[in-house]
Scaffold this motif. Structure first.
Motif, PDB file in Angstrom:
ATOM      1  N   ILE A 152       0.843  -1.201   0.000  1.00  0.00           N
ATOM      2  CA  ILE A 152       0.000   0.000   0.000  1.00  0.00           C
ATOM      3  C   ILE A 152       0.880   1.254   0.000  1.00  0.00           C
ATOM      4  O   ILE A 152       0.626   2.207  -0.740  1.00  0.00           O
ATOM      5  CB  ILE A 152      -0.966   0.008   1.203  1.00  0.00           C
ATOM      6  N   ALA A 153       1.945   1.214   0.818  1.00  0.00           N
ATOM      7  CA  ALA A 153       2.859   2.367   0.872  1.00  0.00           C
ATOM      8  C   ALA A 153       3.450   2.640  -0.502  1.00  0.00           C
ATOM      9  O   ALA A 153       3.554   3.799  -0.935  1.00  0.00           O
ATOM     10  CB  ALA A 153       3.968   2.105   1.882  1.00  0.00           C
ATOM     11  N   LYS A 154       3.835   1.577  -1.206  1.00  0.00           N
ATOM     12  CA  LYS A 154       4.392   1.748  -2.555  1.00  0.00           C
ATOM     13  C   LYS A 154       3.356   2.385  -3.471  1.00  0.00           C
ATOM     14  O   LYS A 154       3.654   3.295  -4.242  1.00  0.00           O
ATOM     15  CB  LYS A 154       4.820   0.386  -3.120  1.00  0.00           C
ATOM     16  N   ALA A 155       2.118   1.886  -3.374  1.00  0.00           N
ATOM     17  CA  ALA A 155       1.067   2.393  -4.257  1.00  0.00           C
ATOM     18  C   ALA A 155       0.754   3.861  -3.963  1.00  0.00           C
ATOM     19  O   ALA A 155       0.301   4.583  -4.837  1.00  0.00           O
ATOM     20  CB  ALA A 155      -0.191   1.547  -4.128  1.00  0.00           C
ATOM     21  N   LEU A 156       1.006   4.293  -2.715  1.00  0.00           N
ATOM     22  CA  LEU A 156       0.698   5.678  -2.353  1.00  0.00           C
ATOM     23  C   LEU A 156       1.895   6.610  -2.526  1.00  0.00           C
ATOM     24  O   LEU A 156       1.764   7.823  -2.395  1.00  0.00           O
ATOM     25  CB  LEU A 156       0.234   5.749  -0.895  1.00  0.00           C
ATOM     26  N   SER A 157       3.061   6.019  -2.830  1.00  0.00           N
ATOM     27  CA  SER A 157       4.300   6.796  -2.819  1.00  0.00           C
ATOM     28  C   SER A 157       4.279   7.941  -3.823  1.00  0.00           C
ATOM     29  O   SER A 157       4.914   8.961  -3.615  1.00  0.00           O
ATOM     30  CB  SER A 157       5.487   5.886  -3.120  1.00  0.00           C
ATOM     31  N   HIS A 158       3.548   7.774  -4.929  1.00  0.00           N
ATOM     32  CA  HIS A 158       3.556   8.820  -5.956  1.00  0.00           C
ATOM     33  C   HIS A 158       2.289   9.667  -5.920  1.00  0.00           C
ATOM     34  O   HIS A 158       1.945  10.298  -6.919  1.00  0.00           O
ATOM     35  CB  HIS A 158       3.765   8.200  -7.336  1.00  0.00           C
ATOM     36  N   GLU A 159       1.627   9.676  -4.767  1.00  0.00           N
ATOM     37  CA  GLU A 159       0.437  10.513  -4.556  1.00  0.00           C
ATOM     38  C   GLU A 159      -0.633  10.313  -5.630  1.00  0.00           C
ATOM     39  O   GLU A 159      -0.997  11.257  -6.346  1.00  0.00           O
ATOM     40  CB  GLU A 159       0.838  11.989  -4.501  1.00  0.00           C
ATOM     41  N   PRO A 160      -1.147   9.092  -5.752  1.00  0.00           N
ATOM     42  CA  PRO A 160      -2.170   8.831  -6.757  1.00  0.00           C
ATOM     43  C   PRO A 160      -3.516   9.410  -6.331  1.00  0.00           C
ATOM     44  O   PRO A 160      -3.714   9.689  -5.154  1.00  0.00           O
ATOM     45  CB  PRO A 160      -2.254   7.305  -6.786  1.00  0.00           C
ATOM     46  N   ARG A 161      -4.408   9.591  -7.307  1.00  0.00           N
ATOM     47  CA  ARG A 161      -5.750  10.076  -6.966  1.00  0.00           C
ATOM     48  C   ARG A 161      -6.755   8.927  -6.901  1.00  0.00           C
ATOM     49  O   ARG A 161      -7.835   9.083  -6.354  1.00  0.00           O
ATOM     50  CB  ARG A 161      -6.186  11.153  -7.943  1.00  0.00           C
ATOM     51  N   ILE A 162      -6.396   7.802  -7.533  1.00  0.00           N
ATOM     52  CA  ILE A 162      -7.226   6.602  -7.369  1.00  0.00           C
ATOM     53  C   ILE A 162      -6.334   5.471  -6.890  1.00  0.00           C
ATOM     54  O   ILE A 162      -5.239   5.274  -7.400  1.00  0.00           O
ATOM     55  CB  ILE A 162      -7.819   6.081  -8.683  1.00  0.00           C
ATOM     56  N   LEU A 163      -6.844   4.743  -5.940  1.00  0.00           N
ATOM     57  CA  LEU A 163      -6.098   3.597  -5.454  1.00  0.00           C
ATOM     58  C   LEU A 163      -6.912   2.341  -5.750  1.00  0.00           C
ATOM     59  O   LEU A 163      -8.107   2.284  -5.470  1.00  0.00           O
ATOM     60  CB  LEU A 163      -5.881   3.735  -3.945  1.00  0.00           C
ATOM     61  N   PHE A 164      -6.246   1.351  -6.336  1.00  0.00           N
ATOM     62  CA  PHE A 164      -6.899   0.076  -6.595  1.00  0.00           C
ATOM     63  C   PHE A 164      -6.391  -0.953  -5.599  1.00  0.00           C
ATOM     64  O   PHE A 164      -5.184  -1.187  -5.515  1.00  0.00           O
ATOM     65  CB  PHE A 164      -6.620  -0.402  -8.013  1.00  0.00           C
ATOM     66  N   LEU A 165      -7.313  -1.523  -4.868  1.00  0.00           N
ATOM     67  CA  LEU A 165      -6.943  -2.547  -3.893  1.00  0.00           C
ATOM     68  C   LEU A 165      -7.561  -3.855  -4.359  1.00  0.00           C
ATOM     69  O   LEU A 165      -8.774  -4.028  -4.319  1.00  0.00           O
ATOM     70  CB  LEU A 165      -7.493  -2.191  -2.511  1.00  0.00           C
ATOM     71  N   ASP A 166      -6.697  -4.763  -4.840  1.00  0.00           N
ATOM     72  CA  ASP A 166      -7.212  -6.031  -5.349  1.00  0.00           C
ATOM     73  C   ASP A 166      -7.231  -7.048  -4.214  1.00  0.00           C
ATOM     74  O   ASP A 166      -6.180  -7.541  -3.811  1.00  0.00           O
ATOM     75  CB  ASP A 166      -6.336  -6.500  -6.517  1.00  0.00           C
ATOM     76  N   GLU A 167      -8.391  -7.324  -3.719  1.00  0.00           N
ATOM     77  CA  GLU A 167      -8.585  -8.241  -2.598  1.00  0.00           C
ATOM     78  C   GLU A 167      -7.602  -7.979  -1.465  1.00  0.00           C
ATOM     79  O   GLU A 167      -6.774  -8.829  -1.153  1.00  0.00           O
ATOM     80  CB  GLU A 167      -8.460  -9.690  -3.080  1.00  0.00           C
TER      81      GLU A 167
END
Lengths: 253, 312
Positions: B145-160
């Motif tokens: 999750i930290a990696k996915a948020l590292s670039h300040e995205p506006r949509i986050l996809f959480l696959d299961e």
């Protein structure tokens, strides 16, 4: 061009290399020393001179080429295969980067490592034999071209490989024999005529011959032919990379 | 609110010939949490993968923040963070390095303060110098999750995000998602845990067989499809329903000690008042009353079943 992304990939790949720096540094030093002990001292003392160059010096370009080719391939193929294996390739696919940038980052790092190892071997050789490099610029050009082309080739193998066996297959079954039979340790002129003809089909001959020419001014084939050969190989690798880029072959489902 | 994501008849047929998506239409509003529900193999992961770029769609159009995901992929993808289903991490890299690496991949300038904030938010700050192999399963998920948020995205996809995760950790994930929503990030999550969708989502989509069977506000869905049941416990058991109560379709429960009445939760006239007075008139004495609302899970199962019946 996403330069920040290229830098991130390059730095991360180099970090892997530096984590095992002693191993990366020591193994070429030790293996080069062993080659000099075996070929230079034990066998070389009976061969004396090849084409006017002492045998010990004669094998230096071949030794460097041998390592640079195998290192370029193994670093690049492992570098891109590892994310496929661990699944972290999803990051490369979902990042705002194109395939060309991935190639520059990964193959660039692999070429840098190969170049480093080539330089270490050159330095180690200087401790054992008298070195002369007649055309240093041509030498550097050949070395860099070889590092880059074989890193590209390794990158393609890493994309192609579906398991660790396949990763080893081409380096082991194709590259190593071609390099050993490509005049690393002998001059083509020392072979019987029929083998001289057969050897001409080995592309590695042209690379080693050209590289040796930059050291001693002696070559098995004309230097232009050698340059053409490495240029052709590089071109083929770039073409393959471009095709993978277009089709997403074995990367993007 | 504007749409941060929109999908128009997105299709995917794999090389094997298997069609995972049959023309999916979908929109996501800014700041919204959408839960995609569906059984295994329904096409949830394929849908997410098509949006994030790990799978090439074979048809349709995807736009993220107004940018086409194929032709303008650099702008589109830089708005998106993906947390994959499996724990895909390089085992020997350190937490700090791997999070910073992702930020670099997305072309964002180094920002140690931002990464520090994320790691603290996800309780990973103490582990920033640890290697990934040394972490527990829950921590590894948080690293993703930290990696996915590292670039300040506006949509986050959480696959299961909570597949195969124990109860404590699942609750912890829910808290993380709630925090993210509060920070203004839009979220799409896939799950086959109904309670997860019920707990977190604003809207719920149900995917089955590569089609979006339904997409609706969670509350509306619950009240539209949700049925309530009223259980009436009797003082003395009855063996048959009195004539006056036949029209209510009551059912026996607890060996005749209880009667069950089903009604639509959202209906304007539930008929409860009339039933209770008719019960008294029929001379039945009540001990207790209880009502129960069907869960999303029951809604979901009945929806999937009716779809399969319709197809066969």
């Amino acid at each position: 061009m996403n330069l920040t992304a290229i830098r991130a990939m390059y730095v991360s790949e180099m970090a892997r290399f530096f984590r095992t720096f002693m191993q990366s540094f020591l193994s070429p030093v030790i293996s080069t020393s062993l080659y000099f002990v075996v070929f230079g001292a034990a066998i070389g003392s009976r061969i004396d001179e090849v084409e006017g160059v002492s045998y010990g010096s004669f094998i230096v370009p071949g030794l460097i080429m041998l390592s640079v080719m195998t290192q370029g391939i193994s670093n690049a193929s492992f570098g891109i295969y590892f994310p496929k294996f661990t699944g972290t390739i999803y990051e490369l696919l979902s990042a705002p980067i194109n395939f060309l940038e991935v190639v520059i980052g990964f193959a660039g790092a692999a070429a840098t490592k190969a170049l480093f190892i080539g330089t270490v071997i050159l330095g180690t050789s200087a401790l054992f034999v008298e070195m002369q490099i007649q055309r240093p610029l041509v030498m550097v050009l050949f070395l860099v071209l070889t590092c880059v082309s074989f890193a590209l080739f390794g990158f393609i193998i890493g994309i192609w490989a579906k398991n660790f066996e396949q990763l080893q297959l081409i380096p082991l079954l194709v590259i190593t024999p071609l390099v050993f039979l490509g005049g690393s340790f002998y001059s083509i002129n020392m072979l019987p005529p029929i083998w001289q003809t057969i050897t001409m089909f080995n592309p590695v001959v042209y690379l080693i011959s050209g590289f040796r020419w930059s050291f001693f001014g002696v070559a098995d084939v004309p230097i232009l032919t050698s340059l053409l050969a490495i240029g052709l190989f590089q071109g083929l690798c770039l073409l393959a990379v471009w095709w993978i880029f277009k089709t997403g072959w074995r990367i993007r489902k | 609110m504007t749409n941060i994501l929109s999908l128009e008849s997105v299709e995917k047929t794999y090389d094997s010939g298997f069609t995972a998506l049959h023309g999916v239409d979908l929109t996501l509003k800014e700041g919204e949490i959408l839960a995609l529900l569906g059984p295994n193999g329904a096409g949830k992961t394929t849908l997410i993968s098509c949006i994030c770029g790990t799978v090439m769609p074979t048809g349709g159009k995807i736009t993220v923040g107004g940018y086409d995901a194929l032709t303008d992929f650099r702008k589109a993808r830089s708005l998106v963070g993906l947390v994959p289903q499996e724990i895909h991490l390089e085992p020997f890299s350190r937490v700090w390095d791997t999070v910073r690496y992702t930020r670099g991949l997305f072309g964002k300038k180094r920002d140690n303060a931002h990464i520090e904030r994320i790691l603290k938010e996800l309780s990973l700050w103490d582990k920033r110098d640890s290697r990934v192999v040394e972490l527990s399963g829950g921590m590894k998920r948080r690293v993703l999750i930290a990696k996915a948020l590292s670039h300040e995205p506006r949509i986050l996809f959480l696959d299961e995000p909570t597949a195969g995760v124990d109860v404590d950790l699942r609750k912890e994930m829910w808290e993380v998602v709630a925090k993210l929503k509060a920070s203004g990030v839009s979220i799409v999550l896939t799950t086959h845990y109904i309670e997860e969708a019920e707990a977190m989502a604003d809207r719920i989509g149900v995917i089955n067989g590569g089609r979006l069977a339904l997409i609706e506000e969670k509350d509306a869905l619950m009240s539209r499809l949700g049925r309530k049941s009223l259980k009436i416990e009797l003082e003395t058991p009855v063996s048959e329903i009195p004539e006056a109560l036949r029209s209510y379709n009551l059912e026996f429960a607890d060996d005749g000690y209880s009667l069950v009445y089903e009604y639509e939760a959202g209906a304007s006239r539930t008929g409860i008042t009339r039933l209770l007075s008719d019960l008294r008139d029929a001379g039945l004495c009540m001990n207790d009353l209880s009502t129960r609302q069907s869960s999303l899970e029951e809604i979901f199962v009945s929806l999937v079943q009716s779809q399969e019946e319709a197809r066969s």
